[in-house]
Design an enzyme around this catalytic site. Structure first.
Site, PDB file in Angstrom:
ATOM      1  N   HIS A  13       0.864  -1.201   0.000  1.00  7.70           N
ATOM      2  CA  HIS A  13       0.000   0.000   0.000  1.00  7.70           C
ATOM      3  C   HIS A  13       0.891   1.239   0.000  1.00  7.70           C
ATOM      4  CE1 HIS A  13      -3.850   2.140   1.395  1.00  7.70           C
ATOM      5  NE2 HIS A  13      -2.936   3.080   1.174  1.00  7.70           N
ATOM      6  N   ARG A  17       2.134   9.506  -5.818  1.00 10.49           N
ATOM      7  CA  ARG A  17       1.765  10.753  -6.510  1.00 10.49           C
ATOM      8  C   ARG A  17       2.283  10.723  -7.951  1.00 10.49           C
ATOM      9  NH1 ARG A  17      -1.349  10.896  -2.074  1.00 10.49           N
ATOM     10  NH2 ARG A  17      -0.396  11.929  -0.286  1.00 10.49           N
ATOM     11  N   ASN A  41      -5.156   7.435  -6.040  1.00  8.91           N
ATOM     12  CA  ASN A  41      -5.855   8.696  -5.697  1.00  8.91           C
ATOM     13  C   ASN A  41      -5.074   9.922  -6.170  1.00  8.91           C
ATOM     14  OD1 ASN A  41      -3.906   8.209  -3.677  1.00  8.91           O
ATOM     15  ND2 ASN A  41      -5.045   9.338  -2.120  1.00  8.91           N
ATOM     16  N   LYS A  99      -9.483  -0.036  -5.745  1.00 12.96           N
ATOM     17  CA  LYS A  99      -9.524   0.604  -4.426  1.00 12.96           C
ATOM     18  C   LYS A  99     -10.862   1.294  -4.180  1.00 12.96           C
ATOM     19  CE  LYS A  99      -7.895   2.338  -0.557  1.00 12.96           C
ATOM     20  NZ  LYS A  99      -6.778   3.209  -0.264  1.00 12.96           N
ATOM     21  N   HIS A 174      -4.649  -0.507   5.946  1.00 15.70           N
ATOM     22  CA  HIS A 174      -4.181   0.281   7.103  1.00 15.70           C
ATOM     23  C   HIS A 174      -5.121   0.193   8.308  1.00 15.70           C
ATOM     24  CE1 HIS A 174      -6.934   3.083   5.175  1.00 15.70           C
ATOM     25  NE2 HIS A 174      -6.062   3.457   4.268  1.00 15.70           N
ATOM     26  N   HIS A 251       3.231  14.591   1.452  1.00 12.19           N
ATOM     27  CA  HIS A 251       2.564  15.898   1.340  1.00 12.19           C
ATOM     28  C   HIS A 251       3.650  16.938   1.552  1.00 12.19           C
ATOM     29  CE1 HIS A 251      -1.720  14.679   1.454  1.00 12.19           C
ATOM     30  NE2 HIS A 251      -1.295  13.673   2.215  1.00 12.19           N
TER      31      HIS A 251
HETATM   32  O1  DOR Z   1      -3.360   9.571   5.779  1.00 17.53           O
HETATM   33  C1  DOR Z   1      -3.696   9.242   4.651  1.00 17.53           C
HETATM   34  N1  DOR Z   1      -3.125   9.791   3.556  1.00 17.53           N
HETATM   35  N2  DOR Z   1      -4.660   8.336   4.510  1.00 17.53           N
HETATM   36  C2  DOR Z   1      -5.185   8.044   3.320  1.00 17.53           C
HETATM   37  O2  DOR Z   1      -6.082   7.241   3.281  1.00 17.53           O
HETATM   38  C3  DOR Z   1      -4.715   8.720   2.093  1.00 17.53           C
HETATM   39  C4  DOR Z   1      -3.363   9.254   2.253  1.00 17.53           C
HETATM   40  C5  DOR Z   1      -2.982  10.243   1.171  1.00 17.53           C
HETATM   41  O3  DOR Z   1      -3.240   9.988  -0.002  1.00 17.53           O
HETATM   42  O4  DOR Z   1      -2.369  11.260   1.516  1.00 17.53           O
HETATM   43 ZN    ZN Z   2      -3.375   5.080   1.483  1.00 13.26          ZN
END
Ligand code: DOR
Ligand code: ZN
Length: 346
Positions: A13, A17, A41, A99, A174, A251
């Protein structure tokens, strides 16, 4: 000096990005892991096999020179996904799973599923074609306390779904609670769970006590210490239903340290080293190889890796941040602090 050699682990998992961020983070994963299940995502989300194939090409092109890392692709389930898309995914040979993000549950989940009954035909096709469903297991009902959302998801969504589709293969991603660990262990379905290293290392105090710690905020949120203990017990139990999935989620620093901070913890820079630390503390280092390098491949019905990595018990300090190219910088887990294992050939 203590040393352990494992078959090369896989990360079941992972968030990579795209673009500059992917280029900056991929070397961390590629150095440690043979394969990773790559989350879909992105913005826009990876909803079709065609998009997944193009994304896979971009990942392969961004690999460090000489790397043999293999991305395993996933599709993002929406209420518009068709059974035909599942057939295309199966035929592609490189889309491994689909997903489920409940809409609004987490980062970039707006295009996810609002009403599970709308995706039943697709889930039936997945059960038929033996494509696993990966679930973000939290309800999004604002009435439900955020610390209870995983447990309520089991009762309201997951249990009925498995009853309705007993042949559907599921990874509960998770997991963060004793209830989820118990559910997975005791289920009569073909179901497994990934466990992140941050949920093994952190409880909710690490996020909220002594000042809010945005770099310890993720979804599902870390829970009480009793739940962390249940996760450690599950991960180190030797049950093939629990395996490694980091959910490492880059991030930028400014989007985490903000009035509305993003969810996600970055662990790819030291993932296997941190799991080794945890397993050692739990007196279960001998169980790390199956958790990290065995059970996940078995569940996905893929061959286990045949090459190895060696970890050495030698402390190193995590940098305060890693550059993300034009995107800025990210703050990794343990920033500025020591990790007690390192990779031998790093
Ligand atoms: O903390 C998280 N960050 N949980 C998620 O389910 C997605 C992930 C993200 O894409 O930043
Ligand atoms: Zn995730």
């Amino acid at each position: 000096m203590q040393k352990i050699t494992l078959p090369r682990p896989d990360d079941w998992h992972l968030h990579l990005r795209d673009g500059a961020i992917m280029a900056a983070v991929l070397p961390h994963t590629a150095q440690r892991f043979g394969r990773a299940i790559v989350m879909p995502n992105l913005r826009p989300p990876v909803t079709t096999t065609r998009q997944a194939t193009a994304y896979r090409e971009r990942i392969l092109a961004a690999r460090p020179k000489g790397s043999r890392f293999r991305p395993l692709m996933t599709l993002y389930l929406t209420e518009n996904t068709t059974p035909r898309e599942i057939t295309l995914a199966k035929q592609s040979g490189h889309v491994q799973a689909v997903k489920l993000y409940p809409a609004g549950a987490t980062t970039h989940s707006e295009a996810g599923v609002r009403d599970i009954t709308k995706v039943h035909a697709v889930l039936e096709a997945m059960a038929e074609q033996e494509i696993p469903l990966l679930v973000h297991g939290e309800v999004t009902d604002p009435q439900i306390d955020i610390f209870d959302r995983e447990k309520v998801f089991i009762d309201q969504i997951l249990s009925p779904l498995l009853e309705r589709l007993p042949r559907l293969r599921v990874v509960f991603e998770h997991i963060t609670t004793r209830e989820a660990a118990d559910f997975v262990r005791e289920s009569s379905n073909d179901i497994a769970a990934t466990i992140t290293v941050h949920h093994l290392l952190l409880n909710r105090n690490a996020m909220l006590a002594g000042g809010i710690q945005p770099h310890h905020y993720c979804l599902p949120v870390p829970k009480r210490e009793t739940h962390r203990h249940a996760l450690i017990a599950a991960a180190t139990s030797g049950s093939p239903r629990f395996f490694l999935g980091t959910d490492s989620a880059p991030h930028t620093r400014h989007t985490k340290e903000s009035g509305c901070g993003c969810a996600g913890i970055y662990t790819a820079h030291a993932a296997i080293e941190l799991y080794a630390e945890l397993f050692e503390q739990a007196g279960a280092l001998d169980r790390l190889a199956e958790f990290a390098s065995g059970f996940g491949a078995d569940f996905y019905r893929l061959p286990r890796n045949t090459d190895t990595i060696t970890l050495i018990k030698e402390s190193w300090n995590v940098p305060q941040h890693y550059p993300l190219g034009i995107a800025g910088a990210l703050v990794p887990l343990r920033a500025g602090k020591p990790v007690s294992w390192r990779i031998a050939n790093a």
